[in-house]
Scaffold this motif. Structure first.
Motif, PDB file in Angstrom:
ATOM      1  N   PRO A   1      35.021  35.376  45.961  1.00 26.83           N
ATOM      2  CA  PRO A   1      36.249  35.542  45.175  1.00 26.83           C
ATOM      3  C   PRO A   1      37.300  34.480  45.493  1.00 26.83           C
ATOM      4  CG  PRO A   1      36.192  37.121  46.987  1.00 26.83           C
ATOM      5  CD  PRO A   1      34.905  36.344  47.060  1.00 26.83           C
ATOM      6  N   ARG A   2      38.132  34.235  44.511  1.00 25.61           N
ATOM      7  CA  ARG A   2      39.318  33.420  44.763  1.00 25.61           C
ATOM      8  C   ARG A   2      40.328  34.299  45.482  1.00 25.61           C
ATOM      9  NH1 ARG A   2      41.584  33.233  40.431  1.00 25.61           N
ATOM     10  NH2 ARG A   2      40.064  33.934  38.908  1.00 25.61           N
TER      11      ARG A   2
ATOM     12  N   SER B   1      43.222  35.218  44.792  1.00 23.47           N
ATOM     13  CA  SER B   1      43.981  36.147  43.942  1.00 23.47           C
ATOM     14  C   SER B   1      43.116  37.282  43.386  1.00 23.47           C
ATOM     15  CB  SER B   1      44.590  35.367  42.770  1.00 23.47           C
ATOM     16  OG  SER B   1      43.533  34.848  41.977  1.00 23.47           O
ATOM     17  N   GLN B   2      41.805  37.204  43.575  1.00 24.12           N
ATOM     18  CA  GLN B   2      40.931  38.244  42.996  1.00 24.12           C
ATOM     19  C   GLN B   2      40.776  39.415  43.958  1.00 24.12           C
ATOM     20  OE1 GLN B   2      37.468  35.701  42.040  1.00 24.12           O
ATOM     21  NE2 GLN B   2      37.785  36.235  39.881  1.00 24.12           N
ATOM     22  N   ARG B   3      40.806  40.605  43.392  1.00 23.10           N
ATOM     23  CA  ARG B   3      40.614  41.798  44.231  1.00 23.10           C
ATOM     24  C   ARG B   3      39.192  42.303  44.073  1.00 23.10           C
ATOM     25  NH1 ARG B   3      45.419  45.430  42.398  1.00 23.10           N
ATOM     26  NH2 ARG B   3      43.938  47.067  42.911  1.00 23.10           N
TER      27      ARG B   3
ATOM     28  N   ARG C   1      44.418  45.006  33.417  1.00 25.16           N
ATOM     29  CA  ARG C   1      43.765  44.008  34.266  1.00 25.16           C
ATOM     30  C   ARG C   1      42.478  43.505  33.596  1.00 25.16           C
ATOM     31  NH1 ARG C   1      46.520  43.876  38.971  1.00 25.16           N
ATOM     32  NH2 ARG C   1      44.850  42.728  40.006  1.00 25.16           N
TER      33      ARG C   1
ATOM     34  N   ALA D   1      38.130  36.940  36.070  1.00 24.21           N
ATOM     35  CA  ALA D   1      38.463  38.352  36.333  1.00 24.21           C
ATOM     36  C   ALA D   1      39.572  38.456  37.376  1.00 24.21           C
ATOM     37  CB  ALA D   1      37.211  39.077  36.817  1.00 24.21           C
ATOM     38  N   SER D   2      40.423  39.452  37.201  1.00 22.20           N
ATOM     39  CA  SER D   2      41.426  39.716  38.244  1.00 22.20           C
ATOM     40  C   SER D   2      40.847  40.652  39.296  1.00 22.20           C
ATOM     41  CB  SER D   2      42.683  40.333  37.626  1.00 22.20           C
ATOM     42  OG  SER D   2      42.355  41.552  36.956  1.00 22.20           O
ATOM     43  N   ASP D   3      39.904  41.502  38.870  1.00 16.99           N
ATOM     44  CA  ASP D   3      39.326  42.535  39.751  1.00 16.99           C
ATOM     45  C   ASP D   3      37.814  42.540  39.578  1.00 16.99           C
ATOM     46  OD1 ASP D   3      42.112  43.483  38.771  1.00 16.99           O
ATOM     47  OD2 ASP D   3      41.750  44.657  40.605  1.00 16.99           O
ATOM     48  N   ILE D   4      37.104  42.640  40.698  1.00 18.49           N
ATOM     49  CA  ILE D   4      35.638  42.678  40.654  1.00 18.49           C
ATOM     50  C   ILE D   4      35.178  43.976  41.300  1.00 18.49           C
ATOM     51  CG2 ILE D   4      33.515  41.526  41.413  1.00 18.49           C
ATOM     52  CD1 ILE D   4      35.212  38.878  41.312  1.00 18.49           C
TER      53      ILE D   4
END
Ligand code: SAH
Length: 250
Positions: A44-45, A47-49, A73, A29-32
């Motif tokens: 989160p990594r 890069s993750q928001r 996204r 996922a890019s966004d959580i």
């Protein structure tokens, strides 16, 4: 460009209780998006928001997640347990139904998780081995009278019951009323399981007969399982084994 919205359940809390499928979806996922208590469980990594919000703003959260997905996204909406059990999946479905034109092309995936009652039942034995129902005791989203009616009728139908959200600071008396309804409708030997923080380090489990159940035994981290008339408690050195036989005699 449209993205993906994945609604997933993290499981009841302990390490290992998130399914590999849900973990993989979180990874990509890019966004959580989720209630702070649940997003706090995600590492989160860089890069993750993370988009954390208060528990009461479910509709706004669903809208926000859909907006991000519609922008292209890859969004994960997280709940505890299973996302379809008193959680975000239904809220997302409701938002999609309300604005079909806005979200029509967003790819939606709903991934199951281990819901609290199943984790609790497994710890106790197999209390949900025959027919059962699950009732959310919170009256935030439905009238208190309906909660009592459902409890009474479920007891009358002789279901085992899993009771979610039994007691909160905002509803100190609700669970007392629920216990009163159950005592009126059920025999005294009915076992009640209080399973708190199941699978977490502070997990506790207690089994008492219905007359000994008190409201103070539950809080918002507790799921309560009430046996049916057929549910049995087998004494064992390691603690009671509670199960409901598969068959009910004709
Ligand atoms: N979607 C979640 C339920 C959300 S409602 C699920 O499928 O489990 C929140 C309620 O779930 C809590 O008030 C409590 O009744 C129950 N719950 C969630 N996690 C729990 C846990 N680890 N142990 C006991 N009950 C839990």
């Amino acid at each position: 460009m449209t993205g993906v919205l994945t609604v997933l359940g993290l499981g009841p809390g302990g390490p290992g209780t998130t399914t590999p499928e849900a973990s993989a979806a979180l990874e990509t996922a890019s966004d959580i998006v989720g209630y702070t208590t649940y997003t706090d469980r995600v590492s989160p990594r860089p890069s993750q928001r993370i988009h954390a919000s208060d528990n009461r703003v479910e509709a706004d959260r669903a809208h926000h997640a859909l907006t991000l997905a519609a922008e292209g996204r890859s969004v994960a909406v997280v709940s505890s347990g299973d996302p379809g059990v008193f959680a975000m999946a239904a809220v997302v479905c409701e938002a999609i139904e309300a604005e079909p034109a806005a979200w029509g092309t967003v790819e939606l995936r709903i991934l199951p998780g281990v819901t609290a009652m199943l984790a609790a039942a497994a710890r106790a034995g197999a209390p949900l081995g025959h027919d059962f129902c699950a009732i959310n005791l919170s009256d935030n989203l439905k009238p208190a009278a309906l909660v009592e009616k459902r409890l009474r009728l479920a007891a009358e139908a002789d279901f085992a019951m899993a009771l979610y959200n039994p007691r909160s600071k905002a509803r100190p008396d609700g669970f007392d009323r629920a216990l009163r309804v159950l005592r009126e409708a059920c025999d005294d030997d009915r076992p009640v399981i209080f399973a708190r923080a199941v699978t977490r380090p502070d997990e506790t489990l207690s089994v008492v007969p219905l007359p000994q159940a008190t409201a103070e035994m539950a809080d918002m981290q507790t799921v309560v399982i009430v046996g049916s008339s057929a549910t049995r408690v087998v004494a064992r050195p390691a603690g009671p084994l509670v199960y409901t036989p598969r068959a009910v005699p004709a």
